[in-house]
Design an enzyme around this catalytic site. Structure first.
Site, PDB file in Angstrom:
ATOM      1  N   LYS D 166      30.104   2.439 -24.742  1.00 26.99           N
ATOM      2  CA  LYS D 166      29.240   1.278 -24.506  1.00 26.99           C
ATOM      3  C   LYS D 166      28.662   0.748 -25.819  1.00 26.99           C
ATOM      4  CE  LYS D 166      26.867  -1.763 -22.156  1.00 26.99           C
ATOM      5  NZ  LYS D 166      25.531  -1.880 -22.648  1.00 26.99           N
ATOM      6  N   GLU D 173      30.678  -7.037 -29.086  1.00 29.61           N
ATOM      7  CA  GLU D 173      29.975  -8.201 -28.532  1.00 29.61           C
ATOM      8  C   GLU D 173      29.224  -8.972 -29.632  1.00 29.61           C
ATOM      9  OE1 GLU D 173      27.635  -7.021 -24.968  1.00 29.61           O
ATOM     10  OE2 GLU D 173      26.018  -8.114 -25.975  1.00 29.61           O
TER      11      GLU D 173
END
Lengths: 298, 298, 298, 298
Positions: D166, D173
């Site tokens: 993650k 991102e």
């Protein structure tokens, strides 16, 4: 020998003084009547005995182009023009051709040293033919620091090579300045460093990072502790941009020089359009708070 | 005054010599029997009259920790340890506490200058208490270049500040080196620059980019034109990484220092996993040719 | 309506097919006789009823210039040329002027979608006059995915705006690809990630990073686990360079797009001249070992 | 099956709803009495039949640590805790050990999808033992989008691997967002692009850069043309920093992800201390004008 100098600003004026101090005869012209020796370029040309050497030290672009054009009509075969401004190297071929049609020689010369050059001597990078370089060598020797010529003068290659070398010099300068600046900001951000200015000062001797730029930064910090009186708004003057463009055209990675250039661009933005977009995205996907313009302005 | 030195490698050995040359008595220990003055740390301690000052100059990490632990059992109240290695600043609080429990003082000292320090003097950045700094000042004066103390010595703050300042110094060094290196690569890529090595050489005097690092690079180029005998594979030794980590923890942007660090990482990769992914993507969406491993290997 | 297409390669051939599938009549020419409908540009022109619309889909630079030149002699007032190749936006004004002198209209059109566009539709960015855009709209509609026109078609501005928008699109693409690639390399470097390929795969749905490029990367990883069969040597095709050049000319910081571009440059260097310089410097000041070329080559 | 959920904020509340919608029984606790099903963690535990599965969805750091500690006293052998917050992966070993001493199983689960996950499903990355993963699979299936499990769920490795994956996801991102943002700024800076917002909009279908993030950016632009109502001040939430730190520790070059992180740091600085230093240097060597703080403030 004799030298004509066109452009007697911060750089050209000091260079006239330094060349004179070396025993040469210098005739200078400038738009400012208070500093010039003659009242026109034409008069400057007549004051020199042929074959003449004329140093052009005016801003890059239109001013330089226009002086070159004027000289192409006034000088003649055997004369020599040295273009010492901060021109893009790609201008040199045009200038050389314009003058060459009239039999006038051309050298491009990158000059480093800023306002300190008068006393300490300049670093010179020259492009052009061997014979032209040899002819102007007494002037180059007058301008560079005394001592080993190879440490402050280079005939870097054919026409354009001098400005090219100077462009790369300035690109490096961007990177060096930004490296010191990032380190300074980190020192200032760390609570256990009680005297960030003094840390920079202590690097002037003995350390691996000692340099003339560091000396200047320490001088600035000693005049203005914490640099509290000036803002971070920083101009750029072209050479950094050209360096990155050339690096791209040669497929040379320049992450440091480009980062230094972009840091200057960012320093001039009151708000970043790109970061508005990032902030908007964070709000969209995560419901993160954004700072409204109202909050910023109030 | 008297000084004990533990660790007589490239740095510690030269420092012993420089301190001795300044008229101090130095007792040195090293694992290498051919360079040491005494055969054990214990003997070193007994050879010094109290209150003792011991300079530790061994590799960071386990070696330093182990010497500090040994000294905590051999020294006593009023003695002083100076840790001059390339430790991470975050080790200093632990070392200081271990020794402090026994009443032993502690200074951390970042040392710059490399193999040249013997002759030219070192740059020193020190963290700790004022009284401890004052006590060791004759040693610091012996190590730094003669002249203005503020140009080569700084008491940067409390324990840890010396190594912190040295870490930032080295982070800056990464950026400076990369800036020169990028410029050199661009000069070497441009056909109109016929003598890239000579251009770098001519920047040594008079220019804005003159520095000690440039002098070293020019020396390297004069020994090995075009640097043809060495590869670009470049190690990093920790301080650059720590600098970026600290910058992140303080939210200080360090695009130049991090780019210099990443360039070293890349220099050690025979092939980049990331670029395999980029290449694979280009093939997927555009039908672009990729270079197969077979093509590369054959 | 009728459309002429010049250039029936990977892109042009598929576009002919897609426009035909939408019910239009398409006449295509290519140097390859096995794919073309007519044997010359001249024949193509005669096969269309005026006012004609001709789509040029050949490589940027000389090939495009030469087709435009040929068309300027064959087409006439009221006809329209759409230049859909990957030209630099700065070529468009010249092309537009060449055709405009003969009364021929001109649109530049950036086309995205690669080999997938045949089935999924293309994204189109167009520059030129409103009337010309309106006239070619049925063709644009045939090429874009069915659905909301505003999601795949834009009239971005006057002549040049289409290629400019496409250039920026591709610059962004460089950044996106490099972001995924860096993440992939980090996953692959971390021992606790036992299945880096599967992690990328699991991001295809539900996550913030889902995208078409990610789908392609996952497809590549599923075909070739660990991407073991391809090398990291990665070409660049111009748009990334132009994007950085334009950003510099507008003083827009583009640290991400430029970093992605430089990573491609680095991927193509068997050894980095810049890193040779860094390595040489480390050896000079610290006595650090360097890796000799012999060691690397043996 | 039954599930306990601790933490019913934006993420946890939606996840409860989605798991319930899939037919499972969910008991939720939160400090906010208006949203919770039970009034204490202890009550939540008693409401579940053993062996119990409890999902912890509270802020990383102290809140998560404290919930884990409380659960270690209330749950027992055979029970299972799933930690779904944005914890640093390095916390997981500690949490796993604390619970493991009591025979309680532990999975760490990175969750992506933000506020959209309720309807579209989440992407999940899980670390831990096979048996624990198998047991919680019905919950994972309820949370992810229907369809191919491998496209939205991954068992990435042992404890910590879920949060590690993650973390990398979020690092990517950052890079993706910055790439779009840089492109947007360039479009907005170019006069020939008359409709920069519409250009972004037209990339939603057919293009190589289409993605969910682009959809969100277009939504933001359609709500607020030119993003005129929000500022560029952009927070960062930890994962980007951790990604760069991990990259450094693995010697993985991450120029794009780090550049995106630094751009956020810069966005929050009203004035840059580093750029003050650069500006001061320019003034020192070249006599360049600097912008005084007075000029900026007035």
């Amino acid at each position: 020998m004799q030298l004509g100098v066109i452009g007697l600003g911060r750089m050209g004026g000091n260079m006239r003084e330094r060349v004179r101090a070396a025993g040469h005869e210098v005739v200078g012209f400038d738009f400012d009547p208070t500093v010039r020796d003659v009242d026109s370029v034409a008069e400057l040309v007549t004051r020199l005995s042929g074959p003449r050497v004329v140093w052009v030290m005016v801003p890059a672009g239109e001013p330089t182009r226009s002086v070159i054009a004027e000289l192409s009509g006034l000088l003649g075969p055997g004369d020599l023009v040295i273009e010492g401004g901060n021109s893009r190297f790609s201008d040199d071929e045009f200038h050389s051709a314009v003058l060459g049609e009239r039999g006038i020689g051309y050298l491009d010369c990158g000059v480093s040293g800023g306002v300190w050059g008068l006393d300490e001597g300049y670093g010179l990078m020259v492009g052009g033919d061997d014979a032209d370089v040899a002819r102007a060598m007494p002037i180059f020797d007058a301008l560079t620091p005394e001592g080993k010529r190879e440490d402050s003068f280079v005939h870097a290659g054919p026409v354009g090579a001098g400005h090219y070398a100077k462009m790369v010099h300035n690109g490096i300068e961007y990177g060096l300045m930004q490296a010191y600046a990032e380190g300074y900001e980190l020192l200032a951000a760390e609570p256990r460093i009680t005297a960030p200015d003094a840390v920079m000062g202590a690097w002037r001797q003995g350390t691996v990072v000692r340099s003339w730029l560091l000396d200047l930064l320490v001088a600035a910090l000693r005049q203005d502790p914490g640099l509290s009186s000036i803002s971070g708004y920083t101009e750029d003057s072209g050479e950094g941009r050209w360096t990155v463009e050339e690096a791209i055209s040669h497929a040379v990675p320049v992450p440091v020089i480009s980062a230094a250039l972009f840091a200057r661009f960012s320093s001039r933005q009151p708000d970043s359009p790109a970061m508005k977009a990032v902030s908007a995205l964070r709000q969209q996907f995560g419901g993160h708070q954004v700072r409204s313009m109202e909050a910023v302005q109030s």
